[in-house]
Design a protein around this motif. Structure first.
Motif, mmCIF file in Angstrom:
data_model
loop_
_atom_site.group_PDB
_atom_site.id
_atom_site.type_symbol
_atom_site.label_atom_id
_atom_site.label_comp_id
_atom_site.label_asym_id
_atom_site.label_seq_id
_atom_site.Cartn_x
_atom_site.Cartn_y
_atom_site.Cartn_z
ATOM 1 N N ASP A 99 0.832 -1.210 0.000
ATOM 2 C CA ASP A 99 0.000 0.000 0.000
ATOM 3 C C ASP A 99 0.867 1.260 0.000
ATOM 4 N N LYS B 222 2.448 1.847 -3.439
ATOM 5 C CA LYS B 222 1.477 2.394 -4.385
ATOM 6 C C LYS B 222 1.383 3.913 -4.239
ATOM 7 N N SER C 136 -2.576 -9.833 2.596
ATOM 8 C CA SER C 136 -2.814 -8.598 3.342
ATOM 9 C C SER C 136 -2.336 -7.429 2.506
ATOM 10 N N ASP C 137 -3.013 -6.276 2.599
ATOM 11 C CA ASP C 137 -2.505 -5.127 1.852
ATOM 12 C C ASP C 137 -1.266 -4.530 2.517
ATOM 13 N N LYS C 138 -0.870 -5.113 3.667
ATOM 14 C CA LYS C 138 0.381 -4.727 4.309
ATOM 15 C C LYS C 138 1.530 -5.668 3.919
ATOM 16 N N TYR D 173 5.751 -5.313 -1.063
ATOM 17 C CA TYR D 173 5.565 -5.100 -2.489
ATOM 18 C C TYR D 173 6.074 -6.297 -3.280
ATOM 19 N N THR E 122 3.568 -9.126 -3.099
ATOM 20 C CA THR E 122 2.327 -8.740 -3.770
ATOM 21 C C THR E 122 2.512 -8.801 -5.285
ATOM 22 N N LYS F 119 -1.590 -9.068 -11.074
ATOM 23 C CA LYS F 119 -2.589 -8.153 -10.502
ATOM 24 C C LYS F 119 -4.020 -8.706 -10.575
ATOM 25 N N ARG G 33 -4.871 -11.044 -7.667
ATOM 26 C CA ARG G 33 -4.683 -10.622 -6.272
ATOM 27 C C ARG G 33 -6.000 -10.337 -5.589
ATOM 28 N N LEU H 156 -6.674 -8.473 -2.091
ATOM 29 C CA LEU H 156 -6.019 -7.804 -0.959
ATOM 30 C C LEU H 156 -7.065 -7.304 0.033
ATOM 31 N N THR H 157 -6.837 -7.523 1.324
ATOM 32 C CA THR H 157 -7.729 -6.963 2.341
ATOM 33 C C THR H 157 -6.868 -6.355 3.453
ATOM 34 N N PRO H 158 -7.400 -5.351 4.133
ATOM 35 C CA PRO H 158 -6.621 -4.755 5.225
ATOM 36 C C PRO H 158 -6.429 -5.746 6.383
#
Lengths: 623, 623
Positions: B127, B130, B291-293, B296, B299, B304, B307, B309-311
């Motif tokens: 995140d 980005k 996780s969006d954490k 990179y 991920t 793409k 993927r 992604l969740t918090p």
């Protein structure tokens, strides 16, 4: 309510969806949102395109028509109404239910590969375009802007866009001249290093130029855009109304002015080409400031590198903080509004037992009393006049088929307000004209405790309103009760009754911090489905508070009620109140007596004055 | 504290920034974040790269080195320390001050046109990449991943990555086997239609496999990743530790298992290539959940389109809701912790007047008493032992140069906790060993009122913790006081003392709703700069509440304190408490007496028991 027959309309729409006169390439789906080009809460008849194509005329809903399907997304308030108003060509998509697909998911499920989805780029806000476009693209489809609105293409008897005369507001109402507002705006623009600001929300245009209109219901606004440069002012507005000598004088259109205050009046429809011209002439570092709720069309007119988008514009934020003239105007408006409601409630007390007062009669009577007050313009929203089970329908508006007669056996909830030239009101009172049950009193008292908890809250400067929302619920929560709406919204000054950027709600997080001069509503409630609704709403002004330690000079805030209408003591279970809460009610009623009493006296409304005195007798707690 | 001389190190770093052995193309700037590849709160010495290059070893800070400049961003806690630890090669960027540029803005202002900015793709979360990449690109620069870490390239004596033995936890501690956790995870994956889940947070790996480690301080975790497929389990972990028979048995590595429960153990460093292989083999609709954490690098290993992604991951959410075995373990751990603190406070009461107890001595003594308790493993965070003005420094940790002696004239604040094999503790008590002033008592009592307001709050199922934050502040706000930190954080079960996805803070909005079994801290405070700090912290368990009307069967929740350590009544101004608050304190102390008293008795700690009995005498309000 019989459904609108839409077979022929849909056939025509599907034809224009592939007619090269209207679309560059055929579109396999066409989206018809609710809104107008300004994202207004109340829209003009000519903008009711979704209602025209579907028959469904509730305030929220999005229609999507494909070659095979027609579907309507709306929320729980409107499931029944939408089902009744739409014919079998339409599929109702019940938002909020688990199995209801999103618009994007549904489109992806029904569209052939590589489809084009059309939408009017003037109606869809840029942030929504972005979200939808991304979702469609990731599934191999394209969201495309269709310049000519396809509903307009088939709407042969589409009404004209309203173009009503303007009202000019002098300094005694606005406190600040439009010139000084432009100066302040330009200083905000300089701070952010932007060269242009595009005013797209109708209330922002109205506020900036100290003008009001009546192009839509309830919101005293007019169709216009403005583009403010560091040295130019362009106002995009149609009609003769700008030829009115009072308006010309107000805007100094015929005076010799410094060029940077000379307003160039241009046709409403020329905003896009003018903005494109601005966009094309930008040099590096010349940014253009737009709301992220501005339409996709206007946003795209500015090349991406030059755009500066924010959720709240500097006008939105400046408008929220009322100056002394506006605050005084709001006080005056609320006193007049209280006079009207004292008359109404006094009248209801006499008439309800006769069994002849319906919800609609009561709403009309409220309007009648308000219209007797000086500088009354119109209502500020559709009156919610509801008794018994109708009170539990939060967004209820009485119509003949639901119209219920008020009685001494049911709770009556009246949420109403008006536009006066000096201010906007919004007040809810819940009354019983007979003897309320212990349970009704208990619930009412919890709601009152929540109302007081917010109204009397003291909090540091810089606190956001959403942090106060739970105060309104705590007493209800303790007993296992709650209400499913926010606690408050910003209120304009002879402007929109719902305005940003502040409010009191668990639902938002991006609200701007409260500051002295902001005005919000405080309206907790409790709703028992099928039985009754309770809400107690005052409009309150954010004011500095005195505290023992003053947050190390950070300063603190609290609220002052502007609404001064008695809260029915018959509904209060005094034993559930703390001493502090009891004192709050008594002091509030004392103020109603003094301030509204004096005005009732002045207006010679003696019977209503007697009612006020009776209703504001101090509460006594049993120790 | 003398600064680290970094001239030579910076010269070397700038050399590798253009050395083709390390970078495909020269980078004009290199970012050195604080974190490790797992976004851990506590990091291993080998991951302290920012401290190595700059000398600044506070817990938060980002270094950026360009050909000409070296700059360090850190927050208010560390302005002084960073200024002392860094030499003149470095510019300190004080975050939170108005004139401090963001990293992106600063880079844009110093970089030549078309620059490349390098960063280790394993360290930067997706995140953050980005956001930064977008900002740089819009200014004509590029953020580029530099595979080999450039600090490691010049850090000749970089310590080895720790690889300590693992601890296996049986069902009596975890309540659920790792197998059942995998089954539950796969069912969550099926719900979201994902085929793979990548476990990147260290506490999530530890929780999933019912293993613990000691690779970093305070958090009982170990370096590992996991990739869970619908039919495969891959655990990426280094070292002999997986050869430990207890671990092999626990993971059933040598048993004949259904293939979907067979754990494939792989080297820690092979995660990227394995994930890339997974990514390359995906067919349409086979999504990978991250996780969006997540970094990179990981991920990006997943194309793409695949993927998801969740918090918050499903493990993060499942881990937060403690089962009966975990809850019971947490209760036991808190009783033992209370025993240790009763011993400590009894000892302090005797020793402080002698003038020989410093903050460090007190912290060490607390650790000594804790270490005497069964299943003690280590501390759960660095003890905050602070007296007088040091108490006002919220993240204070005593070091020799600041170490202050406790006295009968100053308030003492102890925020400490431990890891036991059955649970994690975190408790703050604020004590006076002489006679507190009226003002100190007043402030303490407001903090206590806030603590009680949260602890006794009743709220509907589904409420998010941030909606309770203002309850903790209301009493302080009324008098113009506040504290500038959140009110509570999630607490792990023999895991990280700070964990998501729930908490009680005005700062977050994206927290998950509270549900029964979640464990959070309740820790309002008040800090008077230069004088004292007050904080009262319990760890509390979310439990169902009984209410009169039960939210129409939606159900309601409240908290049960797990921490059972007396709150010093000497500090309370009883007249500021309501009757309800007074009863809360008395009931709480009664429970401390019963539960902790019994354990003190059992352990034969009679003097501490006497102390407990003295400290839990009921309060009496003057009517």
């Amino acid at each position: 309510m019989s459904p609108k027959i839409t077979t022929e309309l849909l056939r025509q729409l599907r034809q224009v969806m592939k007619n090269p006169r209207y679309v560059q390439e055929p579109v396999q789906a066409y989206i018809v949102p609710s809104g107008d080009a300004h994202q207004s809460e109340y829209i003009a008849p000519c903008d009711c395109r979704r209602a025209f194509i579907s028959g469904f005329d509730g305030s929220a809903g999005t229609a999507i028509v494909t070659e095979q399907h027609a579907a309507m997304w709306t929320d729980g308030r409107y499931f029944l109404q939408a089902a009744q108003q739409m014919d079998t060509n339409w599929t109702l998509m019940k938002m909020g239910l688990k199995d209801t697909p999103t618009q994007e998911d549904w489109l992806v499920s029904v569209l052939p590969e590589g489809s084009k989805v059309g939408v009017d780029p003037f109606i869809i806000p840029a942030d929504q375009w972005k979200r939808m476009s991304k979702a469609l693209r990731s599934a191999g489809h394209d969201l495309v802007p269709v310049k000519e609105n396809l509903i307009n293409a088939i709407w042969t008897d589409c009404p004209q866009r309203p173009c009503k005369p303007l009202i000019t507001l002098d300094l005694s109402y606005t406190g600040v001249s439009w010139r000084d507002k432009i100066v302040a705006l330009r200083s905000k623009m300089a701070e952010r290093k932007v060269m242009w600001f595009v005013v797209t929300a109708l209330d922002e245009v109205a506020w900036l130029f100290n003008l009001r209109g009546s192009d839509v219901e309830y919101n005293p606004v007019f169709f216009a855009y403005a583009v403010i440069g560091m040295n130019t002012i362009r106002l995009f507005i149609d009609g003769d109304r700008i030829m009115d000598p009072a308006v010309r004088e107000h805007l100094q259109l015929d005076s010799t002015l410094e060029p940077e205050f000379k307003i160039q009046v241009m046709p409403y429809g020329s905003i896009l080409s003018e903005l494109q011209a601005v966009g094309a002439g930008l040099s590096p570092k010349e940014k253009v400031w737009l709301s992220d709720k501005a339409s996709y069309a206007l946003t795209e007119a500015v090349p991406k590198a030059y755009r500066y988008l924010t959720p709240y514009t500097p006008i939105c934020i400046a408008k929220a903080v009322k100056n002394a003239a506006e605050t005084e105007g709001m006080r005056r408006a609320h006193i007049k509004d209280a006079v009207a409601l004292c008359e109404l409630f006094n009248w209801l007390e006499k008439e309800v037992p006769k069994g002849t007062v319906t919800e609609i009669v009561a709403a009309d009577k409220a309007e009648e009393f308000r219209s007797q007050q000086k500088d009354f313009v119109e209502l500020s929203f559709a009156t919610i006049s509801s008794t018994g089970p109708n009170g539990a329908i939060i967004h209820y508006k009485p119509v003949p088929v639901t119209n219920r007669t008020l009685s001494v056996n049911e709770i009556y909830l009246l949420d109403s307000g008006a536009q006066y030239k000096d201010g906007t009101t919004d007040v809810t009172r819940t009354m019983h004209f007979g003897t309320p049950s212990a349970y009704e009193k208990e619930c009412f008292t919890y709601v009152l405790k929540g109302h007081i908890a917010v109204s009397a809250a003291i909090f540091p400067n810089g606190t956001k309103g959403h942090l106060l929302d739970s105060f309104a619920r705590s007493a209800l929560w303790d007993c296992g009760l709650d209400y499913l709406h926010g606690t408050g919204h910003g209120v304009g000054s002879f402007l929109n009754v719902h305005e940003g950027p502040c409010g009191i709600s668990y639902k938002t997080f991006a609200d701007e911090p409260l500051e002295a001069g902001m005005i919000v509503s405080d309206e907790p409630g409790y709703y028992e489905d099928g039985s009754f609704g309770i809400r107690i709403e005052n409009v309150v002004l954010v004011i500095p508070a005195e505290t023992k330690y003053n947050f190390k000079n950070r300063g603190s805030l609290t609220f002052e009620p502007l609404t001064l209408v008695p809260i029915q003591t018959k509904m209060i279970d005094v034993n559930l109140l703390t001493e502090k809460e009891c004192n709050w009610v008594n002091q509030y009623h004392q103020k109603c007596r003094e301030v509204v009493g004096a005005e009732l006296e002045r207006q010679g409304r003696h019977e209503a004055l007697q009612w006020l005195l009776r209703e504001t007798e101090p509460l006594a707690r049993v120790q």
